[in-house]
Design an enzyme around this catalytic site. Structure first.
Site, mmCIF file in Angstrom:
data_model
loop_
_atom_site.group_PDB
_atom_site.id
_atom_site.type_symbol
_atom_site.label_atom_id
_atom_site.label_comp_id
_atom_site.label_asym_id
_atom_site.label_seq_id
_atom_site.Cartn_x
_atom_site.Cartn_y
_atom_site.Cartn_z
ATOM 1 N N HIS A 1 -9.443 2.647 -37.315
ATOM 2 C CA HIS A 1 -7.868 1.966 -38.155
ATOM 3 C C HIS A 1 -8.770 0.421 -38.414
ATOM 4 C CE1 HIS A 1 -4.459 1.950 -40.672
ATOM 5 N NE2 HIS A 1 -3.407 2.123 -39.519
ATOM 6 N N ARG B 1 -0.633 -7.094 -42.280
ATOM 7 C CA ARG B 1 -1.039 -5.792 -42.682
ATOM 8 C C ARG B 1 -1.475 -6.861 -44.119
ATOM 9 N NH1 ARG B 1 -1.940 -0.443 -41.669
ATOM 10 N NH2 ARG B 1 -2.542 -0.714 -43.279
ATOM 11 N N ARG C 1 -7.270 6.681 -46.671
ATOM 12 C CA ARG C 1 -6.284 7.583 -46.020
ATOM 13 C C ARG C 1 -6.782 8.430 -45.879
ATOM 14 N NH1 ARG C 1 -0.828 5.991 -42.465
ATOM 15 N NH2 ARG C 1 -2.228 4.185 -42.239
ATOM 16 N N GLN D 1 -5.438 -2.446 -39.208
ATOM 17 C CA GLN D 1 -4.463 -2.234 -38.973
ATOM 18 C C GLN D 1 -5.328 -3.403 -37.056
ATOM 19 O OE1 GLN D 1 -1.443 -1.330 -38.224
ATOM 20 N NE2 GLN D 1 -1.785 -2.717 -37.277
ATOM 21 N N ASP E 1 -0.423 3.371 -28.012
ATOM 22 C CA ASP E 1 -0.379 4.167 -30.173
ATOM 23 C C ASP E 1 0.522 5.582 -29.694
ATOM 24 O OD1 ASP E 1 -0.330 4.226 -32.709
ATOM 25 O OD2 ASP E 1 -2.435 4.856 -32.671
ATOM 26 N N CYS F 1 0.896 -0.379 -33.234
ATOM 27 C CA CYS F 1 0.222 -0.306 -34.882
ATOM 28 C C CYS F 1 2.003 0.445 -35.317
ATOM 29 C CB CYS F 1 -1.182 0.140 -35.365
ATOM 30 S SG CYS F 1 -0.516 1.644 -34.507
HETATM 31 N N1 NVA Z 1 -3.263 6.976 -34.176
HETATM 32 C C1 NVA Z 1 -2.004 7.092 -35.642
HETATM 33 C C2 NVA Z 1 -2.253 5.962 -35.754
HETATM 34 C C3 NVA Z 1 -0.683 5.867 -36.747
HETATM 35 C C4 NVA Z 1 -0.674 4.261 -37.888
HETATM 36 C C5 NVA Z 1 -2.798 7.918 -36.057
HETATM 37 O O1 NVA Z 1 -3.409 7.724 -36.057
HETATM 38 O O2 NVA Z 1 -1.268 8.912 -36.275
HETATM 39 N N1 CP Z 2 0.350 1.249 -38.770
HETATM 40 C C1 CP Z 2 0.160 2.096 -40.047
HETATM 41 O O1 CP Z 2 -0.492 2.682 -40.638
HETATM 42 O O2 CP Z 2 1.212 2.771 -40.298
HETATM 43 P P1 CP Z 2 1.513 3.565 -41.776
HETATM 44 O O3 CP Z 2 1.371 4.783 -41.380
HETATM 45 O O4 CP Z 2 2.835 3.768 -41.288
HETATM 46 O O5 CP Z 2 0.712 3.027 -42.939
#
Ligand code: NVA
Ligand code: CP
Length: 303
Positions: free
Chosen positions: A129, A286, A102, A132, A218, A258
């Protein structure tokens, strides 16, 4: 060797295999049947951004497959002290069987993958992502059957989730109705689409929801964009998913998010906590789809 850096790194056929395999793996999990297909394999998880679901689902999932995990963050590894990503990839991939990352820019995960001896999985970047959306589509299939030919309404930011929904629609044959505030639009070239046939853009979020089979949104401010938070709160005020939007969708429409969610910002509490919401199934799934994905990347088709 196959990486999973974007949704379309798997073909439609491979996605359908992963969904079918995830259903089997989930069934076995629910009946406490062992499924140790990755015994003695190790997953390295690298987090340069915060996480709850991604961490727990990959870590618990890998143990359930009989394997083990190594958890690294920028702060507690040499990644935070400017060791080149290429060197990190060479070292980590000599000691582990699979890597989940990540991070911020997609180019960073691409550079890691280019120097990795083992498959690399995108656990979220600024652009995508994919794990997800695998879970979200698996959840849709569980609830309603095939997503082919259906309509998904995306209300909110033209972000990593939106880009990945668009790629999935392009690959699996459904349509996305996208409504974002001006200045936060999706960019077809970042989303990496083969054509513009699988999405339609709407200025008004209510029109985007009309007749949709699934309404999803989101956070207004994704990780890495915190400095823009104040401006975003103003710009997104009319893009909160409400019961009025859900009423404009199909009568059996689902709501997905998500997570993490901010009730009263991108979604009203009575929508996310209401009868059409499947957000807890999404979160649980997930783990099941990622177990199927990790197994597929390491072992290929097993049935
Ligand atoms: N769009 C959000 C998703 C978090 C799971 C982010 O990138 O922070
Ligand atoms: N939806 C998702 O990826 O959640 P986290 O940021 O908690 O991993």
């Amino acid at each position: 060797m196959k990486h999973y850096l974007q949704f379309n790194d798997l073909s439609a056929d491979e996605c359908n295999y992963v969904f079918a395999r995830a259903a089997l793996i989930k069934k076995k999990f629910k009946s406490y049947e062992k499924h140790h297909t990755l015994a003695d394999r190790t997953l390295a998880m690298i987090f340069e951004k915060a996480s709850t679901r991604t961490r727990v689902s990959f870590e618990a999932g890998m143990y359930q497959l009989g394997g083990s995990v190594v958890h690294l963050t920028t702060g507690d590894s040499q990644l935070g002290r400017a060791e080149p990503i290429e060197d990190s990839a060479k070292v980590i991939s000599r000691m582990t069987d699979l890597v989940m990352i990540r991070t911020f820019e997609q180019t960073k995960i691409e550079r890691f993958a280019a120097h990795s001896r083992v498959p690399v999985i995108n656990g979220l970047t600024n652009e995508f992502h994919p794990c997800q959306i695998l879970a979200d589509i698996f959840t849709y299939i569980e609830q309603r059957g095939s997503i082919a030919g259906k309509t998904v309404a995306w209300v909110g930011d033209g972000n990593n989730m939106a880009n990945t929904w668009l790629q999935a629609a392009d690959l699996l044959g459904f349509t996305v109705h996208v409504s974002t505030p001006s200045g936060y639009e999706i960019d077809q070239s970042i989303a990496g689409l083969r054509s513009a046939d699988s999405y339609r853009v709407f200025d008004d979020p209510l029109s985007a929801c009309a007749g949709a089979d699934l309404v999803t949104t989101d956070v207004w401010t994704s990780m890495g964009y915190e400095a823009e938070n104040e401006a975003r709160m103003k710009a997104f005020a009319s893009w909160r998913v409400s019961n009025t939007m859900m009423a404009a969708a199909a009568s059996d429409a689902l709501f997905m998010h998500c997570l993490p969610a901010h009730r009263g910002e991108e979604v009203d509490a009575d929508v996310i906590d209401g009868p059409q919401s499947v957000v807890w199934d999404e979160a649980e799934n997930r783990m099941h789809v990622q177990k199927a994905l990790m197994e597929y990347l390491l072992l290929g088709r097993l049935d």
